[in-house]
Design a protein around this motif. Structure first.
Motif, short mmCIF file in Angstrom:
data_model
loop_
_atom_site.label_atom_id
_atom_site.label_comp_id
_atom_site.label_asym_id
_atom_site.label_seq_id
_atom_site.Cartn_x
_atom_site.Cartn_y
_atom_site.Cartn_z
N TYR A 1 -16.13 7.30 6.18
CA TYR A 1 -15.87 6.06 6.92
C TYR A 1 -15.01 5.07 6.15
O TYR A 1 -14.80 3.95 6.59
CB TYR A 1 -17.19 5.41 7.39
N LEU A 2 -14.55 5.50 4.96
CA LEU A 2 -13.58 4.71 4.22
C LEU A 2 -12.30 5.53 4.11
O LEU A 2 -12.34 6.76 4.05
CB LEU A 2 -14.09 4.39 2.81
N SER A 3 -11.16 4.85 4.07
CA SER A 3 -9.90 5.58 3.92
C SER A 3 -9.85 6.24 2.54
O SER A 3 -10.59 5.88 1.62
CB SER A 3 -8.71 4.62 4.06
N THR A 4 -8.94 7.20 2.39
CA THR A 4 -8.76 7.85 1.09
C THR A 4 -8.32 6.83 0.06
O THR A 4 -8.78 6.85 -1.09
CB THR A 4 -7.72 8.98 1.21
N GLU A 5 -7.47 5.90 0.48
CA GLU A 5 -6.99 4.86 -0.44
C GLU A 5 -8.19 4.10 -1.04
O GLU A 5 -8.27 3.89 -2.25
CB GLU A 5 -6.08 3.88 0.32
N VAL A 6 -9.11 3.69 -0.18
CA VAL A 6 -10.26 2.93 -0.65
C VAL A 6 -11.21 3.82 -1.44
O VAL A 6 -11.74 3.42 -2.48
CB VAL A 6 -10.98 2.26 0.55
N ARG B 1 -2.23 9.36 6.36
CA ARG B 1 -3.57 9.94 6.09
C ARG B 1 -4.23 9.20 4.95
O ARG B 1 -5.42 8.90 4.99
CB ARG B 1 -3.44 11.41 5.71
N PHE B 2 -3.48 8.90 3.94
CA PHE B 2 -4.04 8.26 2.74
C PHE B 2 -4.53 6.84 3.04
O PHE B 2 -5.62 6.45 2.65
CB PHE B 2 -2.96 8.21 1.65
N ILE B 3 -3.70 6.10 3.76
CA ILE B 3 -4.05 4.70 4.02
C ILE B 3 -5.04 4.60 5.18
O ILE B 3 -5.78 3.62 5.29
CB ILE B 3 -2.76 3.87 4.28
N GLY B 4 -5.05 5.63 6.02
CA GLY B 4 -6.06 5.67 7.09
C GLY B 4 -5.63 4.93 8.35
O GLY B 4 -6.47 4.38 9.06
N ARG C 1 2.54 1.71 -3.39
CA ARG C 1 1.57 2.19 -4.38
C ARG C 1 1.29 3.68 -4.18
O ARG C 1 1.15 4.43 -5.16
CB ARG C 1 0.23 1.44 -4.27
N ILE D 1 -12.50 3.26 -5.32
CA ILE D 1 -13.89 3.16 -5.74
C ILE D 1 -14.19 4.19 -6.83
O ILE D 1 -14.87 3.90 -7.81
CB ILE D 1 -14.83 3.35 -4.53
N LEU E 1 -5.72 14.33 -5.14
CA LEU E 1 -5.75 14.23 -3.69
C LEU E 1 -5.57 15.62 -3.09
O LEU E 1 -4.73 16.40 -3.55
CB LEU E 1 -4.61 13.32 -3.20
N SER F 1 0.84 -1.21 0.00
CA SER F 1 0.00 0.00 0.00
C SER F 1 0.87 1.25 0.00
O SER F 1 0.58 2.23 -0.69
CB SER F 1 -0.92 0.04 1.23
N ARG G 1 2.07 6.65 -6.96
CA ARG G 1 1.02 7.44 -7.61
C ARG G 1 1.18 8.94 -7.42
O ARG G 1 0.46 9.73 -8.02
CB ARG G 1 -0.38 7.00 -7.13
N ALA H 1 -18.16 -1.14 6.29
CA ALA H 1 -17.47 0.02 6.85
C ALA H 1 -18.44 0.85 7.72
O ALA H 1 -18.07 1.34 8.78
CB ALA H 1 -16.88 0.88 5.76
N LYS H 2 -19.68 0.96 7.27
CA LYS H 2 -20.67 1.74 8.03
C LYS H 2 -20.94 1.08 9.37
O LYS H 2 -21.09 1.73 10.39
CB LYS H 2 -21.98 1.87 7.23
N ASP I 1 -18.15 1.82 11.73
CA ASP I 1 -17.85 3.24 11.97
C ASP I 1 -18.32 3.72 13.35
O ASP I 1 -19.39 3.33 13.80
CB ASP I 1 -18.51 4.06 10.87
N LEU J 1 -18.55 -3.57 0.79
CA LEU J 1 -17.52 -2.87 1.57
C LEU J 1 -18.12 -1.68 2.32
O LEU J 1 -17.82 -1.46 3.50
CB LEU J 1 -16.41 -2.40 0.63
N ILE J 2 -18.97 -0.93 1.65
CA ILE J 2 -19.59 0.24 2.29
C ILE J 2 -20.44 -0.19 3.49
O ILE J 2 -20.36 0.41 4.57
CB ILE J 2 -20.43 1.04 1.28
#
Lengths: 145, 124
Positions: free
Chosen positions: B87-92, A60-63, A43, B96, B107, A40, A47, A141-142, A145, A137-138
Motif C-alpha cells: 500500500y506504499l509506492s516503491t519510492e516510499v 511503477r516506481f513512483i506509483g 531522483r 523506508i 529494484l 521524484s 539512482r 496509507a493503510k 488503501d 505514514l503507514i
C-alpha cells in the motif's frame, strides 16, 4: 486537567507543522521552478545503475499512472534536465537519461535542506523520528488503501 | 568467495529464480517464504551472512523484520529487494528501507549480474 492527545486541534497543529516542512523544502513555487513530481522523476533516473529509465519503470516506481509521468518527463526534456535515447531492447519506448544540467541539479535537491534540522537531532532522536514518521505514514496509507 | 544467503520471499517463482542465480554462482542458499519465520531462520543458521529480504509479503511490509535483524544481528548484511505490491509506492518503500539501514537495495526486475555484484560488494 489532562489534555487528550487526540484533540482535533493538536492533530491540526501536527498537520500544520508537517505541511510547513514540505513548504520550506519547496519554497520556489514559481511556474519555472521544478515541481515535486519532477524532482521524484529526476531522483529515480539518477539512482538507476544504468543511468536511464523508461516512462513505465518511472511510473511503477513512483506509483502513479503513465500520463502525468509522461507529461513531466516531456517538460523535463524541454527544460534540459533529461534527454531521450533509443531503447535497444524495446523500440516502442524511449529511455531517458540525465543531461549534465540534470546531474548538476541533483546537487540542489530540495530534500538536502533537511540536513541541518535532521543533524540537530541526537542519534537516538533521529532514529526515533524516522521510526515515528514511518509509523504515521503507514497508518495513513493503510487507511487510504 | 562463497556466502550463505537467506532469501525471504513469498513469491515462489521469484524465490526459485533468485536461488538459482545465487547457487549457479557458487553461493549457498537458505529459503524462507514466511516473513514471520525470518529471525528463526537466522538464529538456526549461523552460517548465514546475507539476508535478502523482499520488502512486501502478501501486502504486508517487512520494515519491522528489517529493524529486528539489524538490532539482533548487526553483522549480517541486509539486501532489500522491492518491486511494489503493497500500500506504499516503491519510492516510499525503499526510502523506508534506506532509513531502516538496509545495507543495499535492489529494484525488481534485477539482473543476475547486479545481484551478484551487490553480494560481492558487501564483502570487499
Amino acid at each position: 486537567m489532562t489534555k487528550s492527545h487526540h484533540r482535533p486541534t493538536s492533530l491540526i497543529s501536527t498537520g500544520i507543522l508537517l505541511e510547513q516542512i514540505v513548504r520550506q523544502l519547496y519554497p520556489e513555487r514559481a511556474p519555472g521552478a521544478l515541481q515535486p513530481l519532477q524532482w521524484s522523476i529526476l531522483r529515480f533516473v539518477h539512482r538507476q545503475p544504468s543511468g536511464d529509465a523508461t516512462v513505465s519503470a518511472t511510473a511503477r516506481f513512483i506509483g502513479i499512472s503513465h500520463a502525468p509521468i509522461s507529461r513531466s518527463i516531456a517538460t523535463l526534456c524541454t527544460k534540459g534536465f533529461l534527454q531521450s535515447k533509443e531503447n535497444k531492447t524495446d523500440r516502442r519506448s524511449a529511455i531517458y537519461t540525465l543531461t549534465s544540467q540534470g546531474k548538476q541539479t541533483m546537487d540542489a535537491d530540495p530534500f538536502l535542506r533537511l540536513g541541518p534540522g535532521i543533524e540537530s537531532l541526537s542519534g537516538h532522536d533521529r532514529a526515533q523520528f524516522m521510526r515515528q514518521l514511518r509509523q504515521v505514514l503507514i497508518e495513513l496509507a493503510k487507511e487510504g488503501d | 568467495m562463497t556466502h550463505t544467503v537467506l532469501i525471504v520471499e513469498d513469491d515462489a517463482q521469484m524465490m526459485s529464480m533468485i536461488a538459482e542465480m545465487l547457487t549457479r554462482a557458487g553461493h549457498n542458499v537458505v529459503k524462507q517464504p514466511v516473513l514471520g519465520e525470518t529471525l528463526a531462520s537466522v538464529d538456526k543458521n549461523p552460517k548465514i551472512d546475507v539476508v535478502l529480504l523482499d520488502i512486501w509479503h502478501d501486502g504486508r511490509p517487512a520494515f519491522d523484520t528489517l529493524d529486528q535483524i539489524k538490532a539482533s544481528h548487526p553483522a549480517l548484511k541486509t539486501l532489500v529487494i522491492s518491486g511494489g505490491g503493497g500500500y506504499l509506492s516503491t519510492e516510499v518503500s525503499i526510502a523506508i528501507a534506506d532509513l531502516g539501514q538496509a545495507d543495499a537495495i535492489l529494484l525488481k526486475p534485477f539482473t543476475r549480474s547486479s545481484l551478484l555484484f551487490q553480494i560481492s560488494k558487501f564483502f570487499g
